[in-house]
Design an enzyme around this catalytic site. Structure first.
Site, mmCIF file in Angstrom:
data_model
loop_
_atom_site.group_PDB
_atom_site.id
_atom_site.type_symbol
_atom_site.label_atom_id
_atom_site.label_comp_id
_atom_site.label_asym_id
_atom_site.label_seq_id
_atom_site.Cartn_x
_atom_site.Cartn_y
_atom_site.Cartn_z
ATOM 1 N N GLN A 55 24.546 3.108 22.463
ATOM 2 C CA GLN A 55 23.569 2.331 22.050
ATOM 3 C C GLN A 55 23.637 2.111 20.704
ATOM 4 O OE1 GLN A 55 22.074 -0.201 23.749
ATOM 5 N NE2 GLN A 55 22.043 0.409 25.817
ATOM 6 N N HIS A 56 23.481 1.236 19.998
ATOM 7 C CA HIS A 56 23.425 1.268 18.586
ATOM 8 C C HIS A 56 21.885 1.231 18.386
ATOM 9 C CE1 HIS A 56 27.776 -0.162 17.613
ATOM 10 N NE2 HIS A 56 27.658 0.573 18.601
ATOM 11 N N PRO A 57 21.368 1.593 17.100
ATOM 12 C CA PRO A 57 19.934 1.664 16.511
ATOM 13 C C PRO A 57 19.596 0.203 16.120
ATOM 14 C CG PRO A 57 21.146 2.560 14.834
ATOM 15 C CD PRO A 57 22.124 2.290 15.978
ATOM 16 N N LEU A 58 18.611 -0.391 16.970
ATOM 17 C CA LEU A 58 18.013 -1.721 16.686
ATOM 18 C C LEU A 58 17.228 -1.725 15.508
ATOM 19 C CD1 LEU A 58 17.267 -3.004 20.444
ATOM 20 C CD2 LEU A 58 19.483 -3.206 19.208
ATOM 21 N N THR B 177 23.243 -2.315 12.555
ATOM 22 C CA THR B 177 23.523 -1.769 13.887
ATOM 23 C C THR B 177 24.908 -1.137 13.606
ATOM 24 O OG1 THR B 177 24.283 -4.086 14.448
ATOM 25 C CG2 THR B 177 22.162 -3.286 15.381
#
Ligand SMILES: CC(C)(COP(=O)(O)OP(=O)(O)OC[C@H]1O[C@@H](n2cnc3c(N)ncnc32)[C@H](O)[C@@H]1OP(=O)(O)O)[C@@H](O)C(=O)NCCC(=O)NCCS
Length: 220
Positions: free
Chosen positions: A91-94, A99
């Site tokens: 998961q990439h940071p939102l 991102t």
């Protein structure tokens, strides 16, 4: 000519595959992208071009078909994973400015150090779970033992044991058995038995009417 140019194409993969085969010699490993830091039990079969990341745990007698990617997660015993599935991927940071990992990973182009963890909530997949082709199991979810995930489903919420879930997002279609039978199976934990021990009950596997004969006669 540099020494590395003398190494034939594919040699790196060959040695990675060899290393994985030696590390997990009690299972059949067909992909060089299986991390030797992962934990894989005995009797598993992992197909070609499968990614198994370093933080993954796979139980015993589970198979993973080709082109499936397991970024993170715990997977139980006797699970069946189809082709082209994705489990617990990054998961990439939102909430970061960008991102793109190029901007927040130390190995990225900015050399920035951040405390972002791509695998903050690895999924948990119970025992005897069948995951159809191209299904995706997101981080943070639990899939109960005995559940079936239909082909192409995207699982964003917990799936109860012995439920069949399909669609995007995945929704429970029905249960595989009645509640009494499900409770019986969950108490039995047959997936913790070695095949030699399981052979005693072999007559019940492979039969549609197993539960009539089985329930009440097997010792829990
Ligand atoms: C989910 C599955 C197990 C079938 O379960 P089932 O309970 O027998 O479901 P049915 O075939 O009776 O279908 C029930 C409904 O779900 C729908 N459905 C079935 N599979 C679906 C799927 N994968 N995605 C979305 N909907 C699905 C059907 O269209 C039907 O809808 P309707 O009631 O509106 O007509 C099966 O369709 C499946 O996806 N198998 C995975 C095959 C695979 O990937 N194998 C890889 C080998 S490891």
């Amino acid at each position: 000519m540099k020494l590395r140019e003398l190494i034939p194409p594919g040699a790196k993969d060959y040695f990675r595959l060899l290393r994985a085969k030696i590390r997990f010699r009690d299972s059949l490993i067909g992909s060089p992208a299986v991390s030797v830091q992962a934990r894989i039990g005995i009797g598993c079969r992992v197909g070609g071009s499968v990614l198994v990341n370093h933080n993954v745990t796979i139980g015993n007698y589970t198979y993973v078909n080709s082109f499936t990617m397991i970024g993170s997660g715990e997977i139980g015993n006797y699970c069946s994973l189809g082709y082209y599935c994705s489990i617990g991927m990054h998961q990439h940071p939102l909430h970061f400015l960008s991102t793109s990992p190029m901007t927040y990973h130390s190995s990225g182009v900015l050399g920035v150090q951040s405390d972002w963890n791509d695998f903050f909530a690895p999924p948990k997949i119970g025992h005897d779970v069948w995951i159809g082709n191209a299904a995706q199991i997101m981080q943070g979810v639990c899939v109960g033992s005995g559940a079936v995930i239909g082909a192409g489903a995207i699982v964003t919420e917990d799936i109860p044991p012995y439920s069949i879930a399909v669609g995007v997002p995945a929704r429970v279609l029905r249960k595989r058995f009645d509640d009494e039978t499900i409770q019986y199976l969950l108490n039995w934990n047959w997936w913790d038995l070695e095949p030699e021990e399981l052979k005693k009950f072999g007559g019940h596997f492979g039969k549609a009417d197993w539960s009539d004969a089985c329930i009440g006669r097997l010792k829990l």
